[in-house]
Design a protein around this motif. Sequence first.
Motif: not given
Length: 603
Positions: A594-599
């Motif tokens: 959700d925080q764009k920290r796991y892509q």
Amino acid sequence: MMLTQVPQGINPLSTEQAQQFAQLAGSLSPIQQAWISGYLAATAQSGVVATAPAAAPVAAAAPLTVLYGSQTGNAKHIAADYAEAAKARGMDVKLVDMADFKPAKLKDEKFLTIIVSTYGEGEPPEPAEKLHAFLASKKAPKLDGVQVAVLGIGDSSYEFFCQTAVDFEDRLSALGAKVVHERAMFDVDYDDHTEGWINGALDVFEPELKAAAPAPGGNVVPMPGVAAAASVSQYSKKNPFAAEVSVVQKITGRDSTKDVRHVEISLDGSDLTYQAGDALGVYFHNDAAEVDAILEVLGVDGAAEAKLGDVTKSLRDLLIEDLELTQAYPTFAEKYGNATGDEKLIKLAEDKVLLRDYLEPRQIFDILRDHPHQIEPQALVDSLRKMQPRLYSIASSQSEVEDEVHLTVGVVEWDAFERGHLGGASGHLGRRADEGDSLRVFVESNNNFRLPQNPDTPTIMVGPGTGIAPFRAFLQEREAQEAEGKNWLFFGNPHFTQDFLYQVELQGYLKSGLLSKLDVAFSRDQAEKVYVQDRILENGEELFKWLEDGAHFYICGDANRMAKDVHAALLEVLKTHGGLNEEKAEEYLANLKDQKRYQRDVY
């Protein structure tokens, strides 16, 4: 260069203002940055002192919300076309990437269009996973009064064709939404079919939308993740750029079991730009020698002309340049069987399970050899589908290589039916393309695989095999940014001496300090196989600390095994070193997404 690094006298801001601005800019999405830029420019020209902008009035009527979930860009482009068509009719449209949509807001929608691809064996694409799971959960709200239309993109070569679109429509209906237009389920050669569906769906939505909110002109409101590019290139999937191949270099050893090529392509003369994380779409040529052999087997004149859409060419040129011959698919067996009266193929096409078993190891070349018939050139063309470009993760930063783009191409090859086989694009790029050859290309942006906006943020990258490609681009970009954030790379392949891709570059980055850590896993160099997920577990304590310190985590490569194994290893790290149970560990990773920290960029 960071704003705080601009020399005194050039930068009009005080040190404190520059720091405050850098902190704000680092937290903004591209859309928010563009809006702020325009707002400040307008106030500067008018001479009015900028103050905090007043909130825009909320429209009383609900817009047409277009949610798209795209793995390779196809659904995204159809959604953009749909939104523009709605705007042309004077309708207000909200265009949203599913990755940026808050599922809890679904209850606030009234007019909804879902445009989604299906990935792998009936799975939702990465950006659609959260919304797909939410709709299946107990948290999903009642959607009585919501009007919905669903369009699916898939590949009929797979068993669960367009399954994600079916899932969305079924679940929305079960929650009370009313399906107002027949669901579309398009194969990869969808280009000639989307306009009719778009117009049909808008014909249904238009009367109620206009009655609810009569407006002098339509408006498309892009949401986070769908920011318009600063300059839109004239080149695209529909209008690719004729680029020149400048370098094709093998980067695996002579005794390697893999053939990996480093390919450099010139974009000189184009207006194409790209960011680290984007992909390059490549239209390839089928093997001319294979095409000539097939024409001979069929007894068909390659010089005879045939039409493909609005284009008329010789059959030979169409087979080499425009038609899919290396991927087998069910519709070909059906159309070719009917065109030639081949009873075996017709019967085989009636049994989906047997047909898939037959197609799986074969290319179109093989099927034509198995079932040779004299056939009219136009009938053969009509049996085939248009060539689809292949997407490759870009292995360079434009900040570093300027008007070039680099790829890391693993040549796909295998033996079957007493002959060798090569993949379509990889065979062309890796074996047949020469320096100076022309190649049709376009850039496919990927806003769901991006470096952190704040260059001080640490990154953890997992890219075994050709999955190293985007991380080479990331490292080049971080170096160009003079980023202070730490970088940690996990790389794996079979053998150190044969398969250490970009070894000299990576060791140079390690020596310079750009790479803080480099952990490698050469699976066949010892009795017990070692993979990147094993290295993650070995470094679990430190990795968890990096995550707690705000690191972004990236994976690129094989989706079926590697990415799942790395995800499982991450969960184990969170349980062992974070003290979380299974549920809380999954929740931790969901929050990172959700925080764009796991892509992930997986295929």
